[in-house]
Write an enzyme that holds these catalytic residues in place. Sequence first.
Site, PDB file in Angstrom:
ATOM      1  N   ALA A   1       0.867  -1.191   0.000  1.00 47.31           N
ATOM      2  CA  ALA A   1       0.000   0.000   0.000  1.00 47.31           C
ATOM      3  C   ALA A   1       0.899   1.235   0.000  1.00 47.31           C
ATOM      4  O   ALA A   1       0.782   2.123   0.848  1.00 47.31           O
ATOM      5  CB  ALA A   1      -0.955  -0.011   1.186  1.00 47.31           C
TER       6      ALA A   1
ATOM      7  N   HIS B   1       7.030   5.759   1.427  1.00 43.69           N
ATOM      8  CA  HIS B   1       7.822   4.582   1.030  1.00 43.69           C
ATOM      9  C   HIS B   1       8.774   4.939  -0.117  1.00 43.69           C
ATOM     10  O   HIS B   1       9.919   4.491  -0.147  1.00 43.69           O
ATOM     11  CB  HIS B   1       6.894   3.455   0.554  1.00 43.69           C
ATOM     12  CG  HIS B   1       5.968   2.925   1.602  1.00 43.69           C
ATOM     13  ND1 HIS B   1       4.609   3.152   1.584  1.00 43.69           N
ATOM     14  CD2 HIS B   1       6.213   2.176   2.702  1.00 43.69           C
ATOM     15  CE1 HIS B   1       4.050   2.544   2.612  1.00 43.69           C
ATOM     16  NE2 HIS B   1       4.995   1.956   3.320  1.00 43.69           N
TER      17      HIS B   1
ATOM     18  N   MET C   1       2.275  10.741   6.476  1.00 49.20           N
ATOM     19  CA  MET C   1       1.757   9.774   5.502  1.00 49.20           C
ATOM     20  C   MET C   1       1.755   8.381   6.111  1.00 49.20           C
ATOM     21  O   MET C   1       2.688   7.991   6.807  1.00 49.20           O
ATOM     22  CB  MET C   1       2.610   9.794   4.244  1.00 49.20           C
ATOM     23  CG  MET C   1       2.354  11.015   3.421  1.00 49.20           C
ATOM     24  SD  MET C   1       3.071  10.844   1.786  1.00 49.20           S
ATOM     25  CE  MET C   1       2.763  12.505   1.191  1.00 49.20           C
TER      26      MET C   1
END
Length: 288
Positions: free
Chosen positions: A32, A37, A188
Amino acid sequence: MQTARELDVLRTAVAAFRDAGETVALVPTMGALHEGHLTLVRAAKARADRVAVSIFVNPTQFGPNEDLAAYPRQLAEDSAMLEAEGVDLLWAPDAGEMYPEGFASAISVAGVSEGFCGASRPGHFDGVATVVGKLFNQVRPDVALFGEKDWQQLAVIRRMARDLDLMQPHADAILGVPTVREADGLAMSSRNRYLSSDQRAAAATLPRAMGEAIARIEAGEPARAALVALEEKLLAAGFGQVDYAGLADAASLEPIDAPGERPARLMVAARIGGTRLIDNMAVEPPRR
Ligand code: PAF
């Protein structure tokens, strides 16, 4: 980008990098993927010849009433994002590959894993340490990168790697990368997508109220009063529960009453609707 779904395929791919004399960075994830990331991936590319990313929604780090079943899974989309970033190797085992029949071992890190999320999510860090220990053994990276948003996780992994000699050299093989935030300051997280639009708007209170609490503490107000005000702001904004809001020594995660000589961190976990959000920020000693 090569994708490995079995351990022998992963090992062959990593061995080929090693045979070519290349260094390897590992970015462990549960998929996800979001900009946070991708920031880890970019930092990894700057530090090693080859970047491996793991995607594995690790069942052992979820409690019985947590969101394992609902956790977003989007391997094709994630894979395309990683390919576009120039990742070399995607390690995406299924649960049977990671935890073969009869699996009976665990890594438990005392002390640093016990407070904060360790207290509100019993067993969580045993699950994290065990899977990250396995990932380190599987990939044997030169460096591994983790987001600072999961500050306690980073501290647990550093302790484990040092205690069990999992990485060489210890000091800089585990790299923390600063939290990536939305425009309104919300950290986030793959879990932000659970939020309704009202909850998403209210969630921005979390980083804002943390910033206000830090400003008060750094101005010399007692931390306890600033933390109470922080909790009240979260509850008034629509958060249903504050799991914790506290100051900690940034390395040992020992709770502290006030920032002193050593780096300190404000740690918060709070629930809005069914979603649990965590965040942490640095706190400087009061200015005299
Ligand atoms: O931070 C995460 O996404 C996970 O806890 C990790 C480190 C990949 C272990 O499952």
